[in-house]
Design a protein around this motif. Sequence first.
Motif, PDB file in Angstrom:
ATOM      1  N   ALA A   1      -9.863   5.855  -0.970  1.00 56.22           N
ATOM      2  CA  ALA A   1     -11.186   5.710  -1.597  1.00 56.22           C
ATOM      3  C   ALA A   1     -11.094   5.058  -2.980  1.00 56.22           C
ATOM      4  CB  ALA A   1     -11.839   7.080  -1.722  1.00 56.22           C
ATOM      5  N   ARG A   2      -9.877   4.916  -3.517  1.00 50.61           N
ATOM      6  CA  ARG A   2      -9.709   4.310  -4.858  1.00 50.61           C
ATOM      7  C   ARG A   2      -9.652   2.791  -4.732  1.00 50.61           C
ATOM      8  NH1 ARG A   2     -11.340   9.101  -5.862  1.00 50.61           N
ATOM      9  NH2 ARG A   2      -9.779  10.727  -5.847  1.00 50.61           N
ATOM     10  N   GLY A   3      -9.641   2.106  -5.851  1.00 54.45           N
ATOM     11  CA  GLY A   3      -9.561   0.649  -5.828  1.00 54.45           C
ATOM     12  C   GLY A   3      -8.233   0.201  -5.226  1.00 54.45           C
ATOM     13  N   PRO A   4      -8.265  -0.492  -4.066  1.00 54.46           N
ATOM     14  CA  PRO A   4      -7.002  -0.868  -3.408  1.00 54.46           C
ATOM     15  C   PRO A   4      -6.089  -1.750  -4.262  1.00 54.46           C
ATOM     16  CG  PRO A   4      -8.862  -1.218  -1.934  1.00 54.46           C
ATOM     17  CD  PRO A   4      -9.438  -0.884  -3.269  1.00 54.46           C
ATOM     18  N   VAL A   5      -6.682  -2.701  -4.985  1.00 56.05           N
ATOM     19  CA  VAL A   5      -5.831  -3.568  -5.814  1.00 56.05           C
ATOM     20  C   VAL A   5      -5.225  -2.743  -6.948  1.00 56.05           C
ATOM     21  CG1 VAL A   5      -5.721  -5.674  -7.187  1.00 56.05           C
ATOM     22  CG2 VAL A   5      -7.330  -5.533  -5.282  1.00 56.05           C
ATOM     23  N   ALA A   6      -6.033  -1.840  -7.506  1.00 63.47           N
ATOM     24  CA  ALA A   6      -5.540  -0.992  -8.595  1.00 63.47           C
ATOM     25  C   ALA A   6      -4.385  -0.107  -8.114  1.00 63.47           C
ATOM     26  CB  ALA A   6      -6.685  -0.141  -9.149  1.00 63.47           C
ATOM     27  N   VAL A   7      -4.529   0.434  -6.900  1.00 63.52           N
ATOM     28  CA  VAL A   7      -3.450   1.281  -6.356  1.00 63.52           C
ATOM     29  C   VAL A   7      -2.195   0.433  -6.124  1.00 63.52           C
ATOM     30  CG1 VAL A   7      -2.739   2.679  -4.362  1.00 63.52           C
ATOM     31  CG2 VAL A   7      -5.023   2.990  -5.334  1.00 63.52           C
TER      32      VAL A   7
ATOM     33  N   PRO B   1     -18.389   4.346  -6.190  1.00 61.82           N
ATOM     34  CA  PRO B   1     -17.976   2.943  -6.001  1.00 61.82           C
ATOM     35  C   PRO B   1     -17.621   2.636  -4.554  1.00 61.82           C
ATOM     36  CG  PRO B   1     -16.191   4.215  -6.986  1.00 61.82           C
ATOM     37  CD  PRO B   1     -17.374   5.138  -6.890  1.00 61.82           C
ATOM     38  N   GLU B   2     -17.899   1.385  -4.162  1.00 59.51           N
ATOM     39  CA  GLU B   2     -17.445   0.937  -2.840  1.00 59.51           C
ATOM     40  C   GLU B   2     -16.523  -0.255  -3.040  1.00 59.51           C
ATOM     41  OE1 GLU B   2     -20.486   0.446   0.124  1.00 59.51           O
ATOM     42  OE2 GLU B   2     -21.338   2.405  -0.422  1.00 59.51           O
ATOM     43  N   PHE B   3     -15.238   0.041  -3.022  1.00 55.96           N
ATOM     44  CA  PHE B   3     -14.260  -1.000  -3.333  1.00 55.96           C
ATOM     45  C   PHE B   3     -14.009  -1.890  -2.131  1.00 55.96           C
ATOM     46  CE2 PHE B   3     -13.059   2.484  -6.326  1.00 55.96           C
ATOM     47  CZ  PHE B   3     -13.299   1.800  -7.499  1.00 55.96           C
ATOM     48  N   LYS B   4     -13.781  -3.194  -2.425  1.00 56.09           N
ATOM     49  CA  LYS B   4     -13.529  -4.144  -1.332  1.00 56.09           C
ATOM     50  C   LYS B   4     -12.073  -4.596  -1.301  1.00 56.09           C
ATOM     51  CE  LYS B   4     -18.149  -6.186  -1.086  1.00 56.09           C
ATOM     52  NZ  LYS B   4     -18.775  -6.450  -2.392  1.00 56.09           N
ATOM     53  N   GLY B   5     -11.315  -4.223  -2.318  1.00 56.73           N
ATOM     54  CA  GLY B   5      -9.930  -4.696  -2.354  1.00 56.73           C
ATOM     55  C   GLY B   5      -9.854  -6.164  -2.756  1.00 56.73           C
ATOM     56  N   LYS B   6     -10.830  -6.590  -3.596  1.00 54.90           N
ATOM     57  CA  LYS B   6     -10.824  -7.998  -4.059  1.00 54.90           C
ATOM     58  C   LYS B   6     -10.942  -8.021  -5.555  1.00 54.90           C
ATOM     59  CE  LYS B   6     -13.213  -9.857  -0.090  1.00 54.90           C
ATOM     60  NZ  LYS B   6     -14.518 -10.312   0.335  1.00 54.90           N
TER      61      LYS B   6
ATOM     62  N   LYS C   1       0.858  -1.197   0.000  1.00 54.60           N
ATOM     63  CA  LYS C   1       0.000   0.000   0.000  1.00 54.60           C
ATOM     64  C   LYS C   1       0.886   1.235   0.000  1.00 54.60           C
ATOM     65  CE  LYS C   1      -1.498  -2.872   3.320  1.00 54.60           C
ATOM     66  NZ  LYS C   1      -2.619  -3.532   3.871  1.00 54.60           N
ATOM     67  N   PRO C   2       0.343   2.350  -0.454  1.00 52.29           N
ATOM     68  CA  PRO C   2       1.159   3.560  -0.522  1.00 52.29           C
ATOM     69  C   PRO C   2       1.599   4.064   0.850  1.00 52.29           C
ATOM     70  CG  PRO C   2      -0.808   3.801  -1.878  1.00 52.29           C
ATOM     71  CD  PRO C   2      -0.989   2.556  -1.051  1.00 52.29           C
ATOM     72  N   VAL C   3       2.787   4.628   0.893  1.00 53.64           N
ATOM     73  CA  VAL C   3       3.333   5.195   2.125  1.00 53.64           C
ATOM     74  C   VAL C   3       3.680   6.669   1.869  1.00 53.64           C
ATOM     75  CG1 VAL C   3       5.088   4.994   3.920  1.00 53.64           C
ATOM     76  CG2 VAL C   3       4.362   2.943   2.664  1.00 53.64           C
ATOM     77  N   ILE C   4       3.138   7.525   2.737  1.00 53.01           N
ATOM     78  CA  ILE C   4       3.396   8.970   2.633  1.00 53.01           C
ATOM     79  C   ILE C   4       4.319   9.369   3.775  1.00 53.01           C
ATOM     80  CG2 ILE C   4       2.355  11.279   2.716  1.00 53.01           C
ATOM     81  CD1 ILE C   4      -0.279  10.003   1.721  1.00 53.01           C
ATOM     82  N   ALA C   5       5.407  10.092   3.467  1.00 50.39           N
ATOM     83  CA  ALA C   5       6.267  10.640   4.526  1.00 50.39           C
ATOM     84  C   ALA C   5       5.763  12.037   4.854  1.00 50.39           C
ATOM     85  CB  ALA C   5       7.719  10.703   4.061  1.00 50.39           C
ATOM     86  N   ALA C   6       5.384  12.244   6.125  1.00 41.80           N
ATOM     87  CA  ALA C   6       4.996  13.583   6.592  1.00 41.80           C
ATOM     88  C   ALA C   6       6.236  14.162   7.277  1.00 41.80           C
ATOM     89  CB  ALA C   6       3.819  13.482   7.560  1.00 41.80           C
TER      90      ALA C   6
END
Length: 260
Positions: free
Chosen positions: A201-207, A255-260, A98-103
């Motif tokens: 909020a985006r498609g987890p698999v797509a991200v 859309p309500e993505f499930k990550g599947k 999953k994406p990681v953001i450095a603050a």
Amino acid sequence: MDWKNILLEKENGIAVLTINRPKVLNALNGETLQEIGAAMDQLDGDDDVRVVIITGAGDKAFVAGADIAFMQTLKPLEARQFSRLGQKVFSKIENLSKPVIAAVNGFALGGGCELSMACDIRIAAENAKLGQPEVSLGIIAGFGGTQRLTRLVNPGIAKEVLFTADMYDAEAAHRMGLINHVVPTGELMNFCKNMAKRIAARGPVAVQLTKEAINEGLEMDLEKGFTHEADLFGVVFATEDRDEGISSFIGKKKPEFKGK
Ligand code: HXC
């Protein structure tokens, strides 16, 4: 898990990992690196987490580098092991599913700058100061800095940063391409959380597959990168998220993505 050197909070699909050694400006020793690695393993398998934010405790530092007092005790082979440990842990961040953001909330020096570079996106507060001061200690960057900085900015700029040991304010780091956005200091976490929320909020698999396509593509020539992208494009068509995303657009609903 009981952490000693980090804090880990999760809320609404967003995990915040805080390096928590404010007395030494969140400097990284071996134990802290081990904890970051263990946290990454945990977050990687946690389906409730869609985006991770990494920051530093207190209002002064993200991470002021590897722990210099700890490094003073190291023999050459131990120093090599410490370097390899940091590299492996930072690669876990870079390759997290999953994406990681450095603050970046203050000093991000040496190993701290290297930690930020292992993240996918870097957001800096106006008071942030970044740099690779290792040569001023008579040592070199060892948590991937000679490699990641060169790939992030151009080799000439990377060499200037690594040879001079100069410190750069957030604006200068932004100009060289090291930082995505500079934001007012009090707004840093809100800005990062808002971005994390949009990504979540985006498609987890797509991200996830986009991250893989970019990271793996950087190691390939362009034509192989295109083939790899097309393969992943095919893979994503096997997901429920793709049905949900496309039918939601056609049906004019959210859309309500499930990550599947
Ligand atoms: C251990 C550190 C530290 C560090 C700060 N501290 N940075 N301790 N390792 N990297 C400690 C200080 O000793 C001090 O402890 C306390 O944190 C507050 O720091 P001050 O120096 O008093 O604060 P200030 O005057 O505001 O200066 C801030 C600073 C300075 C400019 C960030 O602390 C600094 O130059 N730190 C070192 C930065 C650096 O060289 N980083 C790269 C390390 S090499 P006391 O007990 O006095 O209160 C590296 C290699 C990575 O990262 C690869 C390894 C394989």
